[in-house]
Design a protein around this motif. Sequence first.
Motif, PDB file in Angstrom:
ATOM      1  N   PHE A  44       0.801  -1.221   0.000  1.00  0.00           N
ATOM      2  CA  PHE A  44       0.000   0.000   0.000  1.00  0.00           C
ATOM      3  C   PHE A  44       0.839   1.280   0.000  1.00  0.00           C
ATOM      4  CE2 PHE A  44      -3.845  -2.329   1.936  1.00  0.00           C
ATOM      5  CZ  PHE A  44      -4.431  -2.472   0.699  1.00  0.00           C
ATOM      6  N   GLU A  45       2.147   1.162  -0.009  1.00  0.00           N
ATOM      7  CA  GLU A  45       2.982   2.360  -0.113  1.00  0.00           C
ATOM      8  C   GLU A  45       2.773   3.058  -1.454  1.00  0.00           C
ATOM      9  OE1 GLU A  45       6.965   1.099   0.835  1.00  0.00           O
ATOM     10  OE2 GLU A  45       6.486   0.914   2.969  1.00  0.00           O
ATOM     11  N   ASP A  46       2.344   2.320  -2.462  1.00  0.00           N
ATOM     12  CA  ASP A  46       1.979   2.883  -3.755  1.00  0.00           C
ATOM     13  C   ASP A  46       0.567   3.444  -3.618  1.00  0.00           C
ATOM     14  OD1 ASP A  46       1.014   3.353  -6.350  1.00  0.00           O
ATOM     15  OD2 ASP A  46       1.970   1.567  -7.182  1.00  0.00           O
ATOM     16  N   ASP A  47       0.407   4.759  -3.797  1.00  0.00           N
ATOM     17  CA  ASP A  47      -0.911   5.368  -3.574  1.00  0.00           C
ATOM     18  C   ASP A  47      -1.953   4.984  -4.623  1.00  0.00           C
ATOM     19  OD1 ASP A  47       0.079   6.933  -5.661  1.00  0.00           O
ATOM     20  OD2 ASP A  47      -0.586   8.818  -4.785  1.00  0.00           O
ATOM     21  N   HIS A  48      -1.547   4.285  -5.690  1.00  0.00           N
ATOM     22  CA  HIS A  48      -2.521   3.775  -6.659  1.00  0.00           C
ATOM     23  C   HIS A  48      -3.157   2.463  -6.194  1.00  0.00           C
ATOM     24  CE1 HIS A  48      -0.294   6.466  -9.432  1.00  0.00           C
ATOM     25  NE2 HIS A  48      -1.510   6.663  -9.893  1.00  0.00           N
ATOM     26  N   VAL A  49      -2.565   1.850  -5.189  1.00  0.00           N
ATOM     27  CA  VAL A  49      -3.051   0.558  -4.699  1.00  0.00           C
ATOM     28  C   VAL A  49      -4.102   0.803  -3.618  1.00  0.00           C
ATOM     29  CG1 VAL A  49      -2.410  -1.606  -3.568  1.00  0.00           C
ATOM     30  CG2 VAL A  49      -0.872  -0.585  -5.259  1.00  0.00           C
ATOM     31  N   HIS A  50      -5.287   0.265  -3.851  1.00  0.00           N
ATOM     32  CA  HIS A  50      -6.395   0.434  -2.909  1.00  0.00           C
ATOM     33  C   HIS A  50      -6.909  -0.891  -2.370  1.00  0.00           C
ATOM     34  CE1 HIS A  50      -7.005   4.738  -3.681  1.00  0.00           C
ATOM     35  NE2 HIS A  50      -6.488   4.425  -4.855  1.00  0.00           N
ATOM     36  N   ALA A  51      -6.456  -1.982  -2.959  1.00  0.00           N
ATOM     37  CA  ALA A  51      -6.896  -3.306  -2.527  1.00  0.00           C
ATOM     38  C   ALA A  51      -5.784  -4.305  -2.803  1.00  0.00           C
ATOM     39  CB  ALA A  51      -8.161  -3.724  -3.263  1.00  0.00           C
ATOM     40  N   ALA A  52      -5.560  -5.174  -1.840  1.00  0.00           N
ATOM     41  CA  ALA A  52      -4.591  -6.261  -2.011  1.00  0.00           C
ATOM     42  C   ALA A  52      -5.385  -7.546  -2.196  1.00  0.00           C
ATOM     43  CB  ALA A  52      -3.679  -6.359  -0.792  1.00  0.00           C
ATOM     44  N   LEU A  53      -5.140  -8.210  -3.320  1.00  0.00           N
ATOM     45  CA  LEU A  53      -5.840  -9.448  -3.628  1.00  0.00           C
ATOM     46  C   LEU A  53      -4.961 -10.618  -3.201  1.00  0.00           C
ATOM     47  CD1 LEU A  53      -7.055  -8.583  -7.242  1.00  0.00           C
ATOM     48  CD2 LEU A  53      -8.148  -8.058  -5.047  1.00  0.00           C
ATOM     49  N   ASP A 136      -5.880  -1.715 -18.685  1.00  0.00           N
ATOM     50  CA  ASP A 136      -4.576  -2.379 -18.693  1.00  0.00           C
ATOM     51  C   ASP A 136      -3.510  -1.430 -19.245  1.00  0.00           C
ATOM     52  OD1 ASP A 136      -5.172  -5.002 -17.631  1.00  0.00           O
ATOM     53  OD2 ASP A 136      -6.247  -5.394 -19.495  1.00  0.00           O
ATOM     54  N   ASP A 137      -3.865  -0.627 -20.253  1.00  0.00           N
ATOM     55  CA  ASP A 137      -2.916   0.339 -20.823  1.00  0.00           C
ATOM     56  C   ASP A 137      -2.512   1.389 -19.795  1.00  0.00           C
ATOM     57  OD1 ASP A 137      -2.920  -0.946 -23.278  1.00  0.00           O
ATOM     58  OD2 ASP A 137      -4.394   0.409 -24.171  1.00  0.00           O
ATOM     59  N   ASP A 138      -3.468   1.861 -18.979  1.00  0.00           N
ATOM     60  CA  ASP A 138      -3.156   2.829 -17.921  1.00  0.00           C
ATOM     61  C   ASP A 138      -2.142   2.250 -16.937  1.00  0.00           C
ATOM     62  OD1 ASP A 138      -5.044   4.644 -18.956  1.00  0.00           O
ATOM     63  OD2 ASP A 138      -6.627   3.923 -17.612  1.00  0.00           O
ATOM     64  N   ARG A 142       1.733   3.597 -16.177  1.00  0.00           N
ATOM     65  CA  ARG A 142       2.256   3.937 -14.841  1.00  0.00           C
ATOM     66  C   ARG A 142       3.518   3.137 -14.533  1.00  0.00           C
ATOM     67  NH1 ARG A 142      -2.992   4.249 -13.397  1.00  0.00           N
ATOM     68  NH2 ARG A 142      -3.030   2.220 -12.410  1.00  0.00           N
ATOM     69  N   ARG A 143       3.520   1.858 -14.938  1.00  0.00           N
ATOM     70  CA  ARG A 143       4.695   1.023 -14.699  1.00  0.00           C
ATOM     71  C   ARG A 143       5.906   1.604 -15.429  1.00  0.00           C
ATOM     72  NH1 ARG A 143       7.765  -2.298 -17.081  1.00  0.00           N
ATOM     73  NH2 ARG A 143       6.555  -2.466 -18.977  1.00  0.00           N
ATOM     74  N   ARG A 144       5.705   2.020 -16.679  1.00  0.00           N
ATOM     75  CA  ARG A 144       6.803   2.602 -17.465  1.00  0.00           C
ATOM     76  C   ARG A 144       7.289   3.912 -16.844  1.00  0.00           C
ATOM     77  NH1 ARG A 144       3.947   2.485 -22.588  1.00  0.00           N
ATOM     78  NH2 ARG A 144       3.499   0.328 -22.742  1.00  0.00           N
ATOM     79  N   GLU A 145       6.346   4.729 -16.344  1.00  0.00           N
ATOM     80  CA  GLU A 145       6.718   5.986 -15.690  1.00  0.00           C
ATOM     81  C   GLU A 145       7.601   5.715 -14.472  1.00  0.00           C
ATOM     82  OE1 GLU A 145       3.344   8.335 -14.545  1.00  0.00           O
ATOM     83  OE2 GLU A 145       2.629   8.481 -16.615  1.00  0.00           O
ATOM     84  N   ARG A 146       7.214   4.724 -13.657  1.00  0.00           N
ATOM     85  CA  ARG A 146       7.999   4.399 -12.461  1.00  0.00           C
ATOM     86  C   ARG A 146       9.399   3.921 -12.826  1.00  0.00           C
ATOM     87  NH1 ARG A 146       3.195   1.929 -10.765  1.00  0.00           N
ATOM     88  NH2 ARG A 146       4.064  -0.086 -11.256  1.00  0.00           N
TER      89      ARG A 146
END
Length: 149
Positions: A44-53, A136-138, A142-146
């Motif tokens: 959850f340190e990533d602010d885009h993460v709102h749920a852990a599956l 999925d593209d979004d 974000r992954r590429r930006e990081r």
Amino acid sequence: MTGAVPSPDLPADVARAAAVGDAMIRAPKTLPPTATVGEVRRFFEDDHVHAALVVDDGRLLAVVERADLAESIPPERSAAGIGRLEGRTVAPDAALVPVWDRMRDEGRRRLAVVDERGRCLGLLCLKRSGRGFCSDDDVEDRRREREGR
């Protein structure tokens, strides 16, 4: 939808997709059944993460949200034991517009998408604006930006 006229402010991606499965992210990040509360806190340190599956061999065991992580819970405790499924999952064939309405009404940003056997198929991710769903593209952007690409 039961004959209701869609709202004029309906985002284009929501209007185009008839069912949840049309709008979900197909390869969400998941955690194994051995995941601990400490691992979820780091997740959850990533602010885009709102749920852990929490998933075991494709089957969704629990959805953990930030609110589940009380400070008093020790970091070594099982993450699956503090999460839940009720109210946090949706079927892929559920009509998207009513689900979108419900998510906005409840202030919910994520729903795990599961089949009738409890298999995790994806994640429905409401954008921060509430005006559509992440794709999925979004996620790939974000992954590429990081990674600095």
